[in-house]
Design an enzyme around this catalytic site. Sequence first.
Site, PDB file in Angstrom:
ATOM      1  N   GLU B  84      77.104 -28.405  -5.198  1.00 36.82           N
ATOM      2  CA  GLU B  84      75.678 -28.270  -5.467  1.00 36.82           C
ATOM      3  C   GLU B  84      75.334 -26.969  -6.172  1.00 36.82           C
ATOM      4  O   GLU B  84      74.461 -26.928  -7.042  1.00 36.82           O
ATOM      5  CB  GLU B  84      74.875 -28.389  -4.165  1.00 36.82           C
ATOM      6  CG  GLU B  84      74.784 -29.806  -3.602  1.00 36.82           C
ATOM      7  CD  GLU B  84      76.013 -30.261  -2.831  1.00 36.82           C
ATOM      8  OE1 GLU B  84      76.932 -29.428  -2.628  1.00 36.82           O
ATOM      9  OE2 GLU B  84      76.065 -31.441  -2.433  1.00 36.82           O
ATOM     10  N   HIS B 153      70.556 -33.007   8.016  1.00 43.28           N
ATOM     11  CA  HIS B 153      70.028 -33.881   6.963  1.00 43.28           C
ATOM     12  C   HIS B 153      68.540 -34.150   7.180  1.00 43.28           C
ATOM     13  O   HIS B 153      68.044 -35.200   6.770  1.00 43.28           O
ATOM     14  CB  HIS B 153      70.771 -35.225   6.954  1.00 43.28           C
ATOM     15  CG  HIS B 153      72.093 -35.217   6.254  1.00 43.28           C
ATOM     16  ND1 HIS B 153      73.122 -34.387   6.605  1.00 43.28           N
ATOM     17  CD2 HIS B 153      72.565 -35.935   5.192  1.00 43.28           C
ATOM     18  CE1 HIS B 153      74.175 -34.620   5.817  1.00 43.28           C
ATOM     19  NE2 HIS B 153      73.864 -35.540   4.958  1.00 43.28           N
TER      20      HIS B 153
HETATM   21  C1  TPP Z   1      77.098 -30.529   0.833  1.00 41.82           C
HETATM   22  C2  TPP Z   1      76.919 -31.992   0.828  1.00 41.82           C
HETATM   23  N1  TPP Z   1      76.725 -32.617  -0.338  1.00 41.82           N
HETATM   24  C3  TPP Z   1      76.531 -33.944  -0.369  1.00 41.82           C
HETATM   25  C4  TPP Z   1      76.532 -34.674   0.779  1.00 41.82           C
HETATM   26  C5  TPP Z   1      76.264 -36.164   0.753  1.00 41.82           C
HETATM   27  N2  TPP Z   1      77.527 -36.874   0.986  1.00 41.82           N
HETATM   28  C6  TPP Z   1      77.893 -37.288   2.208  1.00 41.82           C
HETATM   29  S1  TPP Z   1      79.416 -37.948   2.233  1.00 41.82           S
HETATM   30  C7  TPP Z   1      79.602 -37.681   0.590  1.00 41.82           C
HETATM   31  C8  TPP Z   1      80.881 -38.062  -0.090  1.00 41.82           C
HETATM   32  C9  TPP Z   1      81.999 -37.285   0.446  1.00 41.82           C
HETATM   33  O1  TPP Z   1      83.170 -37.661  -0.210  1.00 41.82           O
HETATM   34  P1  TPP Z   1      84.576 -37.243   0.364  1.00 41.82           P
HETATM   35  O2  TPP Z   1      84.612 -35.774   0.603  1.00 41.82           O
HETATM   36  O3  TPP Z   1      85.582 -37.804  -0.550  1.00 41.82           O
HETATM   37  O4  TPP Z   1      84.648 -37.944   1.788  1.00 41.82           O
HETATM   38  P2  TPP Z   1      84.620 -39.513   2.109  1.00 41.82           P
HETATM   39  O5  TPP Z   1      83.204 -39.901   2.315  1.00 41.82           O
HETATM   40  O6  TPP Z   1      85.263 -40.217   0.977  1.00 41.82           O
HETATM   41  O7  TPP Z   1      85.397 -39.637   3.380  1.00 41.82           O
HETATM   42  C10 TPP Z   1      78.475 -37.093   0.042  1.00 41.82           C
HETATM   43  C11 TPP Z   1      78.289 -36.752  -1.383  1.00 41.82           C
HETATM   44  C12 TPP Z   1      76.728 -33.975   1.992  1.00 41.82           C
HETATM   45  N3  TPP Z   1      76.696 -34.595   3.163  1.00 41.82           N
HETATM   46  N4  TPP Z   1      76.950 -32.641   1.977  1.00 41.82           N
END
Ligand code: TPP
Lengths: 354, 354, 335, 335
Positions: B84, B153
């Site tokens: 971000e 959140h």
């Molecule tokens: C700092 C932050 N940015 C965005 C999000 C929204 N978000 C939640 S899960 C996710 C994807 C995460 O991807 P990854 O690290 O590959 O984990 P996965 O969900 O695939 O297990 C996002 C963008 C968040 N929770 N925290």
Amino acid sequence: MSGVGSTEPHKSAGAGSAGAGVGAVRELTMSEALNEALHEEMERDPTVFVVGEDIAAMGGLFQVTSGLLDRFGPQRVIDAPISEAAQAGAGVGAALVGCRPVVELQIADFVSLVMDQVVNHAGKWRYMSGGRVTVPFVLRGAVSSGIGMAAQHSQTLEAWFVHAPGLVVIMPSTPYDAKGLLKSAIRDDNPVVFLEKRLLYSRRGPVPDTDYVVPIGVAEIKQEGSHVTFVSYAQGVHLGLQAARQLAREGIEVEVVDLRTLKPLDIQTVVASVSKTGHLVVATEAARAGSMASELVARVCDVAFDALRAAPVRVTAKDTPMPYAAPLERAVLPQVEDVVDAVNQVLGRVPVGR
Amino acid sequence: MSGVGSTEPHKSAGAGSAGAGVGAVRELTMSEALNEALHEEMERDPTVFVVGEDIAAMGGLFQVTSGLLDRFGPQRVIDAPISEAAQAGAGVGAALVGCRPVVELQIADFVSLVMDQVVNHAGKWRYMSGGRVTVPFVLRGAVSSGIGMAAQHSQTLEAWFVHAPGLVVIMPSTPYDAKGLLKSAIRDDNPVVFLEKRLLYSRRGPVPDTDYVVPIGVAEIKQEGSHVTFVSYAQGVHLGLQAARQLAREGIEVEVVDLRTLKPLDIQTVVASVSKTGHLVVATEAARAGSMASELVARVCDVAFDALRAAPVRVTAKDTPMPYAAPLERAVLPQVEDVVDAVNQVLGRVPVGR
Amino acid sequence: MASPTTTTSVQQLEHLLLRMWQIRWFELRAMELFEEKLIRGSVHPYIGMEAIAVGACAALREDDYITSTHRGHGHCVAKGLELKLMMAEIIGREDGYCRGRGGSMHITAMDRGMLGADAIVAGSSAIAVGAGHGLRLQGRDSVVVCFFGDGASNQGILHEACNLAAVLAAPVVYVCENNEWAISTPVTASTSVSNIADRAAGYGFPGVIVDGNDVLAMRDVAAEAVARARAGEGPTLIEAKSYRITPHSAATKTDLRPPEELDAWRARDPILRFSRYLTGEAGVEPARLEEIEEQARRDVEEAVEFAKASPRPEPEAALEDVYAPADWLTPGRLA
Amino acid sequence: MASPTTTTSVQQLEHLLLRMWQIRWFELRAMELFEEKLIRGSVHPYIGMEAIAVGACAALREDDYITSTHRGHGHCVAKGLELKLMMAEIIGREDGYCRGRGGSMHITAMDRGMLGADAIVAGSSAIAVGAGHGLRLQGRDSVVVCFFGDGASNQGILHEACNLAAVLAAPVVYVCENNEWAISTPVTASTSVSNIADRAAGYGFPGVIVDGNDVLAMRDVAAEAVARARAGEGPTLIEAKSYRITPHSAATKTDLRPPEELDAWRARDPILRFSRYLTGEAGVEPARLEEIEEQARRDVEEAVEFAKASPRPEPEAALEDVYAPADWLTPGRLA
Ligand SMILES: Cc1ncc(C[n+]2csc(CCOP(=O)(O)OP(=O)(O)O)c2C)c(N)n1
Ligand SMILES: Cc1ncc(C[n+]2csc(CCOP(=O)(O)OP(=O)(O)O)c2C)c(N)n1
Ligand SMILES: [Mg+2]
Ligand SMILES: [Mg+2]
């Protein structure tokens, strides 16, 4: 009460000391006082450790951590890579497993880099766990306005933390309070944001050599007065005391309340004073909008609106980034004259021509 | 004025439209309205581009950027890595060289990760340059409280930005305002923080299909009333309108002022209303201490203290992290009943037993 | 399927399978409970990735720690948390690990070495470093495993944390769960390097790639990394290549992934693969596997019953536990 | 000393030397002005590192851009900013680049392609990416060079920016000025890898190490990286190994660096080395070099005179330029 910049140690000590009586009282600078607090707490409790940039070999840019490396070694006095968020996060992690970390931000503006770790993590972990963990974590930082460090090194951002549930926020004005409050902060089981005004580091004041603490959440009346209640903290207290001296010559008695802790807020002390004087001036060196000054006005309105005989007045920095050039910086930061004007205004002594 | 959740489009359009007259008026959800704003502005100005997580192929978690990828391609609709701060920083850089970037934060709590880029960079670059650069940058984010997303959140953090000089802060309450304000935000030469309440995304309201804008810095009276002035924004406006309906049955007329823009603050509209009613209730879904509600009380005290016939009352979230379980979240967030109670309190209709 | 490099009893192998099935059933039930609106917010199922957490935690002692993510149930089960208390938490009840305050994304259980799930992507990566350092300061030789996703690997704090962990030689093991997607964004689009493990070289510590759908391989690389960390030799980054078979979350209805990709990974289901190994090389009776699955299912069902019977929090309690006990909380002292 | 790989006229070589001397004298005078209290806050001299900025900027066109740091004067001079306006800025006068609002750490000059100095360590690393992408969107083929220090290399946003730059193939060149120290912290203590350039591999783009005290070598690697960026082939990370000969800042009185280390680097002074090359291989008359130094000194002196004669800002003006012109700034419309 004593004069500008000093607090009667035995009074404060009496109010909240954990130590046994008053020992020798030295005149120390605020950075020396803070340094003593760290030495004493690290000696007392082996789980206390410090981390930050240039804090070990150099003893910190402002010498607050001076001598700690020699005494406690590199595992407890850590020169961290420039990565403020990780330092704060590491502090949270260490706190979770039972340590009492103290993280130093070289300049308080860098709080902007650690908001997530401090607000979303330190401040919430306990609540999110249903009260099952504690986060005894201290974040210290130097507020560097007033010396031409310009916009990215001159902010006074305590309001952000006041707005964040789960944190304690402290800003001392004297060496005595600084030492006693830092010791309280380290011993407290909650995450504490502790902001130190850089221009106050070199200011001297009496500090006893006993193991005293200043209690969190207790404001102190640094000077009594009957006409106007002036509420502030850190540098603002000194503006108030100076203004009070000027105004005293004109027969105006200003009561100077030093919050010391911004959160939790000692609203009782503030309200007791306002009930007596009927007039309120609040001051902060932070930008005006959304500042602690605004919060104070709202809090007093909550519980003592009827005691207010005139509109409360806020003395604050202007809502601008901090300019570099001296005349501009002076114009942006609140000055003693501004406090004097505010007192006159709230007393109806000058036209409210704002 | 029209009822809960809707604004008479022609009135607002008349007050601040840049377009030519009123075209067809459809009922759109707020996310559709925002989506239209993005489509129109990207069509109008090739320097507008959007960046954020899952905004391209997926069209955003809440469909606000739906369809943009197909129409404007991957150079202007960028699915960013989860980082971000870099997204915000990239926005600042693009703005400096003449683009108008719109950065989407999936959830507004992640502002904690971009404070440095937004406050220390976007908000200050112009001032630090002596007025020689502009930073036409928009940061959007979804405020997600009220649906069990828990502490990390569910924050409503506009107060942090209100406290940061150089930024514009907008929080719309209706689809009409959302579209018109987002278009104004994109066209404005200043950095804008634009927070959208997630629960409002699916709320419908009339939106004309003309190229209208809603002006920045202009509050709107969403409902007139003579007994109490209620000031809020975003979801708070709907609490106010609902409370007003209940109170209307008891003969209490609440004037509902929707700030729409929090910074700059349209204090005139607020004060004109308070001068008429003599009673002020302010509301926000943010945590209480250091909130926009506090700021509003302080601002009104500055200029209309004497108009206040009773202590102003703040309706806010409690000063706790947001709990997950429904009964707890409901207890923490302000409810319509709380507004009703506050109005009664400020009118002295119930004992001030707080 | 890797053969165990360390001698492993059949009992131990069966226990791994049990854990994997417990995760699988926990998640399937959680998705149902979400549809039934007993779970609010969201649920991010760990289905398809069970081997990572179970393998990694099999390399840990009880007094070791983990940090977790939004997709955290699997880590919790693998670390030995109680299903009942987990289930009660995610439906928001008083008997939950966090008394219903945290929910699915914030389970914390210090008594089981679970430092906490974190809904901020990559948010716990520095917490792991500090915990590791703090444990060592207290004379403990515990290790902290930090789980994070492929998407998280591009987050700034992870970089800071890896560097800090390296310079402190902190007892940390980073486990990157590369499931190829972050919500709708493929790792190839978000990440500028083919193997996230390659980034370890930039911190001067080992980066290891492992088949994240092979529980024994996972356990073995974890065991090595844990031993390294415990010996004071510093962190390791393990990249576990895997996939999530179910959507990003129960609340996310759009799934942009190609169906063939999903099918291919379903065929590599870590539970099926391990089951095949058990009935094959390891010589376990198929009936025994069914028993294990059935037990997991029962455990989860009991957890659901327990959770549903647990009381909802009282609204008044919302103000509790913002602060730890402190002098200044003395009633009446402060407004 | 590297020989120029591209044909370079003597005039061009002399210009490089002039720029280096201008930086040197600018900084020496700035340190004096700090002692005289004409400069407030701080000044971070670029002395000893002149070859990096001068070499890198020699590879740039006028319509290319740079971002800079707290130690930014050298970058400004190298990019062709006017010494007078710089000097006026750092003593806080109206004729300064930022009308005295920014000071030493915030010089910005868009007309010279200087996007801004940044007092937040690593703070401009993502700004560079966005600027590069934004320029390209507008059909321009300009490149952005982002300078940062060894200390900055551990900051999270740099990681994020490098990854983002890579996935966007943004026209950015990262120049890490490894001067071995960050205030009092040696790079070996803060950074978990021997060569910061090695981290580039984690982003899938080239990492190049160069002798940062060799202006021609610096120019050559920069030219290659700039060409790559301009061609749409994405970023490069250049690690320029160098040293700062003077203290961290004029305000920092403690200097913990070993005197022998300082001496060794003084012997490698980039200006001396380049001068030797010029009078040697390049066959320039020694007297000509003296002229160049003298001219630089005069330029700086004129800048000081100009700056001192420039008016101080009026206090009332402090409220100007917080916002760019906007409808809602119409006087009287808002309180
Ligand atoms: C700092 C932050 N940015 C965005 C999000 C929204 N978000 C939640 S899960 C996710 C994807 C995460 O991807 P990854 O690290 O590959 O984990 P996965 O969900 O695939 O297990 C996002 C963008 C968040 N929770 N925290
Ligand atoms: C985010 C941030 N953290 C800390 C500082 C304080 N600070 C200023 S310069 C500096 C050292 C920077 O080191 P390096 O990146 O190596 O650059 P150098 O000073 O050696 O040129 C520090 C810690 C800062 N300005 N910004
Ligand atoms: Mg993933
Ligand atoms: Mg350096």
